[in-house]
Scaffold this active site. Structure first.
Site, PDB file in Angstrom:
ATOM      1  N   CYS A 256     -12.385  22.592 -41.368  1.00 14.14           N
ATOM      2  CA  CYS A 256     -12.814  23.407 -40.207  1.00 14.14           C
ATOM      3  C   CYS A 256     -13.215  24.834 -40.597  1.00 14.14           C
ATOM      4  O   CYS A 256     -13.864  25.525 -39.818  1.00 14.14           O
ATOM      5  CB  CYS A 256     -11.727  23.445 -39.152  1.00 14.14           C
TER       6      CYS A 256
ATOM      7  N   HIS B 211     -13.457  29.406 -34.527  1.00 16.84           N
ATOM      8  CA  HIS B 211     -13.440  27.946 -34.664  1.00 16.84           C
ATOM      9  C   HIS B 211     -12.877  27.373 -33.369  1.00 16.84           C
ATOM     10  O   HIS B 211     -11.897  27.870 -32.817  1.00 16.84           O
ATOM     11  CB  HIS B 211     -12.572  27.549 -35.859  1.00 16.84           C
TER      12      HIS B 211
ATOM     13  N   ASN C 207     -13.265  19.660 -30.892  1.00 14.77           N
ATOM     14  CA  ASN C 207     -13.230  20.265 -32.225  1.00 14.77           C
ATOM     15  C   ASN C 207     -14.234  19.533 -33.118  1.00 14.77           C
ATOM     16  O   ASN C 207     -14.021  18.375 -33.463  1.00 14.77           O
ATOM     17  CB  ASN C 207     -11.802  20.144 -32.778  1.00 14.77           C
TER      18      ASN C 207
HETATM   19  O1  UT7 Z   1      -9.269  22.412 -36.546  1.00 11.89           O
HETATM   20  C1  UT7 Z   1      -8.113  22.978 -37.078  1.00 11.89           C
HETATM   21  C2  UT7 Z   1      -6.967  22.143 -36.935  1.00 11.89           C
HETATM   22  N1  UT7 Z   1      -6.547  21.684 -35.667  1.00 11.89           N
HETATM   23  C3  UT7 Z   1      -5.926  22.452 -34.787  1.00 11.89           C
HETATM   24  O2  UT7 Z   1      -5.967  23.654 -34.809  1.00 11.89           O
HETATM   25  C4  UT7 Z   1      -5.086  21.750 -33.766  1.00 11.89           C
HETATM   26  C5  UT7 Z   1      -3.755  22.413 -33.670  1.00 11.89           C
HETATM   27  N2  UT7 Z   1      -2.831  21.821 -32.745  1.00 11.89           N
HETATM   28  C6  UT7 Z   1      -3.065  21.677 -31.418  1.00 11.89           C
HETATM   29  O3  UT7 Z   1      -4.118  21.979 -30.933  1.00 11.89           O
HETATM   30  C7  UT7 Z   1      -1.921  21.194 -30.546  1.00 11.89           C
HETATM   31  O4  UT7 Z   1      -0.735  21.173 -31.299  1.00 11.89           O
HETATM   32  C8  UT7 Z   1      -2.154  19.800 -29.912  1.00 11.89           C
HETATM   33  C9  UT7 Z   1      -3.240  19.891 -28.852  1.00 11.89           C
HETATM   34  C10 UT7 Z   1      -2.521  18.815 -31.009  1.00 11.89           C
HETATM   35  C11 UT7 Z   1      -0.873  19.314 -29.217  1.00 11.89           C
HETATM   36  O5  UT7 Z   1      -0.404  20.267 -28.291  1.00 11.89           O
HETATM   37  P1  UT7 Z   1       1.135  20.674 -28.309  1.00 11.89           P
HETATM   38  O6  UT7 Z   1       1.358  21.541 -27.138  1.00 11.89           O
HETATM   39  O7  UT7 Z   1       1.432  21.251 -29.664  1.00 11.89           O
HETATM   40  O8  UT7 Z   1       1.830  19.297 -28.059  1.00 11.89           O
HETATM   41  P2  UT7 Z   1       2.928  18.582 -28.974  1.00 11.89           P
HETATM   42  O9  UT7 Z   1       2.347  18.147 -30.266  1.00 11.89           O
HETATM   43  O10 UT7 Z   1       4.123  19.462 -29.014  1.00 11.89           O
HETATM   44  O11 UT7 Z   1       3.210  17.276 -28.109  1.00 11.89           O
HETATM   45  C12 UT7 Z   1       3.816  17.334 -26.848  1.00 11.89           C
HETATM   46  C13 UT7 Z   1       4.032  15.918 -26.332  1.00 11.89           C
HETATM   47  C14 UT7 Z   1       4.611  14.952 -27.356  1.00 11.89           C
HETATM   48  O12 UT7 Z   1       5.554  14.166 -26.683  1.00 11.89           O
HETATM   49  P3  UT7 Z   1       7.139  14.434 -26.850  1.00 11.89           P
HETATM   50  O13 UT7 Z   1       7.401  14.266 -28.329  1.00 11.89           O
HETATM   51  O14 UT7 Z   1       7.349  15.843 -26.371  1.00 11.89           O
HETATM   52  O15 UT7 Z   1       7.727  13.388 -25.983  1.00 11.89           O
HETATM   53  C15 UT7 Z   1       3.449  14.089 -27.771  1.00 11.89           C
HETATM   54  O16 UT7 Z   1       3.822  12.784 -28.142  1.00 11.89           O
HETATM   55  O17 UT7 Z   1       2.764  15.339 -25.947  1.00 11.89           O
HETATM   56  C16 UT7 Z   1       2.637  14.036 -26.512  1.00 11.89           C
HETATM   57  N3  UT7 Z   1       1.214  13.788 -26.773  1.00 11.89           N
HETATM   58  C17 UT7 Z   1       0.379  13.358 -25.813  1.00 11.89           C
HETATM   59  N4  UT7 Z   1       0.553  13.054 -24.530  1.00 11.89           N
HETATM   60  C18 UT7 Z   1      -0.514  12.661 -23.816  1.00 11.89           C
HETATM   61  C19 UT7 Z   1       0.514  13.974 -27.921  1.00 11.89           C
HETATM   62  N5  UT7 Z   1      -0.777  13.655 -27.719  1.00 11.89           N
HETATM   63  C20 UT7 Z   1      -0.884  13.281 -26.435  1.00 11.89           C
HETATM   64  C21 UT7 Z   1      -1.970  12.868 -25.645  1.00 11.89           C
HETATM   65  N6  UT7 Z   1      -1.754  12.582 -24.339  1.00 11.89           N
HETATM   66  N7  UT7 Z   1      -3.225  12.776 -26.117  1.00 11.89           N
END
Ligand code: UT7
Length: 325
Positions: free
Chosen positions: A115, A252, A282
């Site tokens: 990225c 980005h 992204n």
């Molecule tokens: O391009 C450079 C690299 N990429 C990035 O910069 C991405 C960086 N990370 C992010 O953007 C965020 O961390 C995400 C959007 C990927 C996730 O958001 P988050 O607020 O950090 O959520 P989380 O990973 O803490 O997940 C929260 C919950 C989890 O459930 P539990 O463990 O709390 O029960 C996940 O399993 O959300 C669940 N989850 C989903 N639920 C519904 C993960 N993906 C999904 C989904 N739909 N698509």
């Protein structure tokens, strides 16, 4: 003191026709429009058609950038293409774009910083141009991430999309003043200790397969805001400029929450931030030049504006580029 500066003369972008909505994704994996919008700001993304390759996207964006710059392809003597999803392991996708544009001189190669790829590519082209080795560069970010996603992994497949963006850079004269047009400073970083937080689980020399993207999103998120704001602060201190001098920040486009938090940390108001993540998702190395092409195309970014780009991606890699447009 007179010197050469790399002047960005035009920008162009290309998105595949097919749009994939959050509601469609909710039929494929256990997710919802509400979750995706709330956690990432993404509403839809574009997906390349069967047979449509990274080079096709790159070529379309390059043609638009050349038209926007009023430049003939025959002037180009350097093609640098940032991608993590090349058409083939080799030769470089850049050479396909070069050939399709009818360019038969100079150099063409791909660079891989995921990225952060476009910021890396811009810095490489800038160094070649200011060294006097090349005079006119096409710098492209192009990706077909849809081909490396695990469409069963809801933690990643909802976040990425396909697209391409490009800029044309030419050697121009400069007195060295910060008001002269061109790239003022670039700052690149990498820390390979974080390899396993964002990677593809395949490759020619490991598995002999293409593999799928794997990410620990929460951990990547934690590093992103700090790394990108540090890279921006390095650019400002290298030039003696302040956040208040910036006309546009083009980050980005990974996640609206990361973009907003970084701008807030830097003290840059939301109206100065170019955001396309909602409609593009992204697109990795393509995200910054795609956002640039939108803001140039709709007249927000104008000649003389101070434009700051910042990116962060797998590796980790991260960086910034400060440009007098
Ligand atoms: O391009 C450079 C690299 N990429 C990035 O910069 C991405 C960086 N990370 C992010 O953007 C965020 O961390 C995400 C959007 C990927 C996730 O958001 P988050 O607020 O950090 O959520 P989380 O990973 O803490 O997940 C929260 C919950 C989890 O459930 P539990 O463990 O709390 O029960 C996940 O399993 O959300 C669940 N989850 C989903 N639920 C519904 C993960 N993906 C999904 C989904 N739909 N698509």
């Amino acid at each position: 003191m007179s010197a050469i500066r790399s002047v960005i003369c035009g920008a162009g972008g290309y998105l595949p026709e097919r749009i994939l909505s959050n509601d469609e994704l909710a039929k494929m994996v256990d997710t919802s429009d509400d979750w995706i919008v709330e956690r990432s700001g993404i509403r839809e993304r574009h997906i390349a058609a069967d047979g449509e390759m990274t080079s096709d996207l790159a070529l379309a964006a390059a043609r638009r950038a050349l038209a926007n710059a009023g430049t003939e392809a025959s002037e180009v003597d350097l093609v640098v293409l940032a991608t993590a999803t090349p058409d083939q392991t080799f030769p470089a996708t850049a050479t396909k774009v070069q050939a399709a544009l009818g360019i038969t001189r100079g150099a063409a190669f791909d660079i891989q910083a995921v990225c952060t790829g476009f910021v890396y590519a811009l810095a490489i082209a800038d160094n070649f141009i200011t060294a006097g080795q090349f005079k006119c560069a096409l710098v492209i970010g192009a990706e077909t991430f849809s081909r490396i996603l695990d469409w069963q992994d809801r933690g990643t497949c909802v976040l990425f999309g396909d697209g391409a963006g490009a800029v044309v850079i030419k050697a121009g004269p400069s007195t060295g003043a910060l008001s002269d047009r061109g790239i003022l400073t670039t700052h690149l970083y990498a820390d390979g200790r974080h390899h396993d937080l964002l990677y593809v689980d395949g490759g020619p020399s490991s598995t002999g397969t293409t593999g799928h993207l794997r990410m620990n999103g929460r951990e990547v998120f934690k590093h992103a805001v700090t790394n990108m704001s540090d890279a921006v602060n390095e650019a400002l201190s290298a030039t003696g400029l302040s956040a208040g001098d910036i006309d546009w920040i083009v980050p980005h486009q990974a996640n609206k929450r990361i973009i907003d938090a970084t701008a807030k940390k830097l003290g840059i108001p939301p109206e100065k931030v170019v955001q396309t993540v909602g409609l593009h998702g992204n697109t990795s190395a393509a995200s910054i030049p795609l956002a640039l092409s939108c803001a140039v195309g709709d007249g927000r970014i104008k000649k003389g504006n101070l434009v700051l780009m910042e990116g962060m991606g797998g590796g980790f890699t991260w960086g910034s580029a400060l440009v007098r447009w």
